[in-house]
Scaffold this motif. Sequence first.
Motif, short mmCIF file in Angstrom:
data_model
loop_
_atom_site.label_atom_id
_atom_site.label_comp_id
_atom_site.label_asym_id
_atom_site.label_seq_id
_atom_site.Cartn_x
_atom_site.Cartn_y
_atom_site.Cartn_z
N THR A 70 -15.23 -8.78 4.05
CA THR A 70 -13.93 -7.80 4.61
C THR A 70 -13.91 -7.27 4.46
O THR A 70 -13.19 -6.28 4.50
N PRO A 71 -14.09 -6.74 2.10
CA PRO A 71 -13.20 -6.00 1.73
C PRO A 71 -14.21 -4.87 1.86
O PRO A 71 -13.84 -3.31 1.88
N GLU A 72 -15.10 -4.62 3.08
CA GLU A 72 -15.68 -3.60 3.15
C GLU A 72 -15.76 -2.79 4.64
O GLU A 72 -16.09 -2.42 4.92
N GLU A 105 -9.31 -12.59 4.86
CA GLU A 105 -10.74 -12.79 5.04
C GLU A 105 -11.15 -14.37 6.13
O GLU A 105 -11.92 -14.38 6.90
N THR A 164 -4.82 -12.15 -5.64
CA THR A 164 -4.10 -11.95 -4.17
C THR A 164 -5.61 -12.42 -3.13
O THR A 164 -5.35 -13.31 -3.54
N THR A 202 1.00 -0.90 -0.17
CA THR A 202 -0.36 -0.17 0.40
C THR A 202 0.89 1.32 0.04
O THR A 202 1.67 1.18 0.57
N MET A 212 -4.75 1.61 -2.28
CA MET A 212 -4.64 0.16 -2.55
C MET A 212 -4.02 -0.24 -3.61
O MET A 212 -3.23 0.15 -4.47
N CYS A 264 -8.42 -3.69 1.81
CA CYS A 264 -8.30 -5.18 1.38
C CYS A 264 -9.37 -5.24 -0.23
O CYS A 264 -10.38 -5.02 0.03
N HIS A 265 -9.09 -5.84 -1.56
CA HIS A 265 -9.41 -6.05 -2.28
C HIS A 265 -10.18 -7.10 -2.25
O HIS A 265 -10.50 -8.75 -0.95
N PRO A 266 -11.65 -7.03 -2.76
CA PRO A 266 -12.69 -7.58 -3.32
C PRO A 266 -12.60 -8.50 -4.23
O PRO A 266 -12.07 -8.88 -5.01
#
Length: 156
Positions: free
Chosen positions: A67-69, A110, A105, A4, A13, A74-76
Amino acid sequence: MAFTHIEDGKVRMVDVSEKEDVDRIAVAEGYIRLRSSTIEAILKKDVAKGNVIAAANIAGVLAVKKTPELIPMCHPIPITSVKFDFDIESVGIKVRCTVRSRGKTGVEMEALTGVSVALLTIWDMVKSLEKDEHGNYPRTLIEVVRVVEKVKGCRK
């Protein structure tokens, strides 16, 4: 390896667009210490809020997917499988979460999120059984949340 970037006070990101899609697996686990009487109630399915393990399993799966929310950088990613294992012992429960994906990734965040939320859900479900006379939780403890395995680029 990309990280990052922080430039001019801005957090960005990591750019993973040039990485190839590969199979990825991450396994995380954690432990919640509980009173033995609470464990007995869980096993007998005699907890006022319902089936503790079923609720923790559902909550953990939802957490993995969200998790990305929850974690800003964190990538979706496309989750292809989530599996929870609950090892109920006399004084606690070990929760293990295995997450699989095919993408650019890893899936360790997660898996960690899933385990953490499953453990928190267990605590929420049994908190009335864990409180002492002052409303505190002197024996309840979540501990050793960690990644125990990470696999990249191969089927397992």
